[in-house]
Design a protein around this motif. Structure first.
Motif, PDB file in Angstrom:
ATOM      1  N   ASP A  37     -39.439 -52.440  -8.724  1.00 32.93           N
ATOM      2  CA  ASP A  37     -39.848 -52.981  -9.908  1.00 32.93           C
ATOM      3  C   ASP A  37     -39.398 -52.389 -11.048  1.00 32.93           C
ATOM      4  O   ASP A  37     -39.095 -52.890 -12.176  1.00 32.93           O
ATOM      5  N   ALA A  38     -39.449 -51.171 -11.125  1.00 37.63           N
ATOM      6  CA  ALA A  38     -39.158 -50.178 -12.179  1.00 37.63           C
ATOM      7  C   ALA A  38     -37.664 -50.532 -12.541  1.00 37.63           C
ATOM      8  O   ALA A  38     -37.338 -50.568 -13.764  1.00 37.63           O
ATOM      9  N   SER A  39     -36.769 -50.459 -11.712  1.00 42.03           N
ATOM     10  CA  SER A  39     -35.282 -50.492 -12.005  1.00 42.03           C
ATOM     11  C   SER A  39     -35.138 -51.840 -12.631  1.00 42.03           C
ATOM     12  O   SER A  39     -34.496 -52.078 -13.572  1.00 42.03           O
ATOM     13  N   ARG A  40     -35.885 -52.907 -12.080  1.00 41.31           N
ATOM     14  CA  ARG A  40     -35.678 -54.294 -12.596  1.00 41.31           C
ATOM     15  C   ARG A  40     -36.101 -54.437 -14.133  1.00 41.31           C
ATOM     16  O   ARG A  40     -35.547 -54.815 -14.765  1.00 41.31           O
ATOM     17  N   ASN A  41     -37.395 -53.829 -14.225  1.00 43.88           N
ATOM     18  CA  ASN A  41     -37.955 -53.879 -15.562  1.00 43.88           C
ATOM     19  C   ASN A  41     -37.002 -52.976 -16.530  1.00 43.88           C
ATOM     20  O   ASN A  41     -36.730 -53.599 -17.597  1.00 43.88           O
ATOM     21  N   ALA A  42     -36.367 -52.101 -16.256  1.00 42.34           N
ATOM     22  CA  ALA A  42     -35.485 -51.476 -17.066  1.00 42.34           C
ATOM     23  C   ALA A  42     -34.260 -52.077 -17.211  1.00 42.34           C
ATOM     24  O   ALA A  42     -33.800 -52.182 -18.442  1.00 42.34           O
ATOM     25  N   ALA A  43     -33.660 -52.709 -16.383  1.00 40.33           N
ATOM     26  CA  ALA A  43     -32.509 -53.633 -16.629  1.00 40.33           C
ATOM     27  C   ALA A  43     -32.775 -54.761 -17.339  1.00 40.33           C
ATOM     28  O   ALA A  43     -31.971 -55.003 -18.344  1.00 40.33           O
ATOM     29  N   LEU A  44     -34.078 -55.291 -17.496  1.00 38.93           N
ATOM     30  CA  LEU A  44     -34.483 -56.512 -18.124  1.00 38.93           C
ATOM     31  C   LEU A  44     -34.597 -55.873 -19.639  1.00 38.93           C
ATOM     32  O   LEU A  44     -34.253 -56.526 -20.612  1.00 38.93           O
ATOM     33  N   LEU A  45     -35.176 -54.916 -19.796  1.00 39.45           N
ATOM     34  CA  LEU A  45     -35.482 -54.277 -21.087  1.00 39.45           C
ATOM     35  C   LEU A  45     -33.979 -53.955 -21.769  1.00 39.45           C
ATOM     36  O   LEU A  45     -33.894 -54.133 -22.913  1.00 39.45           O
ATOM     37  N   LEU A  46     -33.192 -53.384 -20.895  1.00 39.76           N
ATOM     38  CA  LEU A  46     -31.856 -52.973 -21.557  1.00 39.76           C
ATOM     39  C   LEU A  46     -31.040 -54.426 -21.910  1.00 39.76           C
ATOM     40  O   LEU A  46     -30.445 -54.406 -23.090  1.00 39.76           O
ATOM     41  N   ALA A  47     -31.153 -55.438 -21.065  1.00 40.75           N
ATOM     42  CA  ALA A  47     -30.622 -56.606 -21.557  1.00 40.75           C
ATOM     43  C   ALA A  47     -31.043 -57.291 -22.720  1.00 40.75           C
ATOM     44  O   ALA A  47     -30.405 -57.797 -23.495  1.00 40.75           O
ATOM     45  N   ALA A  48     -32.517 -57.310 -22.830  1.00 39.84           N
ATOM     46  CA  ALA A  48     -33.130 -57.888 -23.930  1.00 39.84           C
ATOM     47  C   ALA A  48     -32.642 -57.009 -25.291  1.00 39.84           C
ATOM     48  O   ALA A  48     -32.355 -57.736 -26.153  1.00 39.84           O
ATOM     49  N   ALA A  49     -32.702 -55.739 -25.159  1.00 36.98           N
ATOM     50  CA  ALA A  49     -32.105 -54.978 -26.380  1.00 36.98           C
ATOM     51  C   ALA A  49     -30.986 -54.985 -26.778  1.00 36.98           C
ATOM     52  O   ALA A  49     -30.683 -55.310 -27.830  1.00 36.98           O
ATOM     53  N   ARG A  50     -30.046 -55.278 -25.962  1.00 40.35           N
ATOM     54  CA  ARG A  50     -28.561 -55.357 -26.146  1.00 40.35           C
ATOM     55  C   ARG A  50     -28.309 -56.796 -26.838  1.00 40.35           C
ATOM     56  O   ARG A  50     -27.631 -57.076 -27.544  1.00 40.35           O
ATOM     57  N   GLU A  51     -29.226 -57.796 -26.143  1.00 38.76           N
ATOM     58  CA  GLU A  51     -29.078 -58.993 -26.774  1.00 38.76           C
ATOM     59  C   GLU A  51     -29.418 -59.144 -28.217  1.00 38.76           C
ATOM     60  O   GLU A  51     -28.851 -59.765 -28.998  1.00 38.76           O
ATOM     61  N   LEU A  52     -30.459 -58.599 -28.578  1.00 39.10           N
ATOM     62  CA  LEU A  52     -31.293 -58.595 -29.848  1.00 39.10           C
ATOM     63  C   LEU A  52     -30.286 -57.708 -30.868  1.00 39.10           C
ATOM     64  O   LEU A  52     -30.170 -58.100 -32.142  1.00 39.10           O
ATOM     65  N   ILE A  53     -29.592 -56.585 -30.317  1.00 36.42           N
ATOM     66  CA  ILE A  53     -28.894 -55.967 -31.275  1.00 36.42           C
ATOM     67  C   ILE A  53     -27.663 -56.819 -31.591  1.00 36.42           C
ATOM     68  O   ILE A  53     -27.076 -56.708 -32.592  1.00 36.42           O
ATOM     69  N   ALA A  54     -27.090 -57.518 -30.590  1.00 30.10           N
ATOM     70  CA  ALA A  54     -25.806 -58.520 -30.730  1.00 30.10           C
ATOM     71  C   ALA A  54     -26.199 -59.296 -31.739  1.00 30.10           C
ATOM     72  O   ALA A  54     -25.387 -60.022 -32.657  1.00 30.10           O
ATOM     73  N   GLU A  55     -27.320 -60.171 -31.670  1.00 29.46           N
ATOM     74  CA  GLU A  55     -27.860 -61.084 -32.452  1.00 29.46           C
ATOM     75  C   GLU A  55     -27.955 -60.672 -33.985  1.00 29.46           C
ATOM     76  O   GLU A  55     -27.521 -61.547 -34.954  1.00 29.46           O
ATOM     77  N   SER A  56     -28.414 -59.568 -34.184  1.00 28.64           N
ATOM     78  CA  SER A  56     -28.634 -58.878 -35.409  1.00 28.64           C
ATOM     79  C   SER A  56     -27.349 -58.840 -36.267  1.00 28.64           C
ATOM     80  O   SER A  56     -27.343 -58.878 -37.447  1.00 28.64           O
ATOM     81  N   GLY A  57     -26.195 -58.313 -35.593  1.00 28.53           N
ATOM     82  CA  GLY A  57     -25.221 -58.036 -36.207  1.00 28.53           C
ATOM     83  C   GLY A  57     -25.216 -57.118 -37.234  1.00 28.53           C
ATOM     84  O   GLY A  57     -25.697 -56.049 -37.048  1.00 28.53           O
ATOM     85  N   SER A  58     -24.781 -57.370 -38.219  1.00 34.05           N
ATOM     86  CA  SER A  58     -24.715 -56.322 -39.679  1.00 34.05           C
ATOM     87  C   SER A  58     -26.101 -56.322 -40.246  1.00 34.05           C
ATOM     88  O   SER A  58     -26.224 -55.810 -40.978  1.00 34.05           O
TER      89      SER A  58
END
Length: 207
Positions: free
Chosen positions: A21-42
């Motif tokens: 569960d911890a590994s899955r949660n960490a992966a979900l959090l990383l994916a969400a953070a990556r997505e938000l960073i990509a969406e924000s652009g500059s």
């Protein structure tokens, strides 16, 4: 069965779902953070993304976010480290490409895109105590350098690049393209022009 063995096994079995569960949660959090960073652009710096939104998109609570990544810096370091790992895995996969020079320049395209688009994330991830940036950058640079060296060695052995070209030369030239290009597409264009200069027919460097 020795006394106590069953109890130990049961205890280990009980721990496995928690680790999964911890590994899955960490992966979900990383994916969400990556997505938000990509969406924000500059528009939004990586160190300004809303952590509440990261947790919401990952489908976990804030407590789970902070249990996996106690600080914003920890989260950003993990996101950028994943980006570096993906770039290096791409290099490893390209070692199987039948054309060593195509493999090298395909990876360099990925490299210049990485540098030109992830620089703000790298800098945000390494803000902190004195020495943190140097330590992390050294670690990431060594991984990238190793990936580049494997591809360059193949291209050199195939006679597809100038024999005196070093991995330091190559990464310096590609980094220059990434940092001076107006965007990732321009950086890749500069890298394509670089291909002619480092080929075996290029003029030898002075000195």
């Amino acid at each position: 069965m020795a006394p106590g063995t069953g109890g130990s096994a049961s205890k280990a079995d009980a721990n496995r779902p928690r680790r999964a569960d911890a590994s899955r949660n960490a992966a979900l959090l990383l994916a969400a953070a990556r997505e938000l960073i990509a969406e924000s652009g500059s528009g939004t710096a990586p160190d300004e993304i809303a952590l509440d939104e990261v947790a919401r998109r990952a489908g976990v609570g804030n407590a789970t976010l902070y249990r996996n990544f106690p600080t914003r810096g920890d989260l950003l370091v993990a996101v950028y480290a994943d980006e570096v790992a993906a770039l290096c895995r791409r290099g490893t996969g390209l070692l199987e490409d039948p054309s060593p020079v195509d493999a090298l320049f395909s990876w360099l395209d990925d490299f210049v895109t990485h540098v030109s688009t992830k620089r703000a994330l790298a800098l945000a991830a390494t803000e902190g105590p004195v020495g943190r940036r140097t330590e992390l950058f050294d670690r990431w640079h060594e991984s990238i350098r190793s990936a580049a060296a494997g591809l360059l060695d193949r291209a050199r052995e195939a006679g597809a690049v100038r024999p005196e070209l070093t991995v330091t030369d190559l990464l310096a030239l590609a980094s220059g393209a990434a940092l001076t290009g107006t965007d990732a597409a321009h950086a890749r264009r500069l890298t394509a022009l670089l291909r002619g200069g480092v080929g075996p027919g290029g003029n030898p460097a002075d000195g």
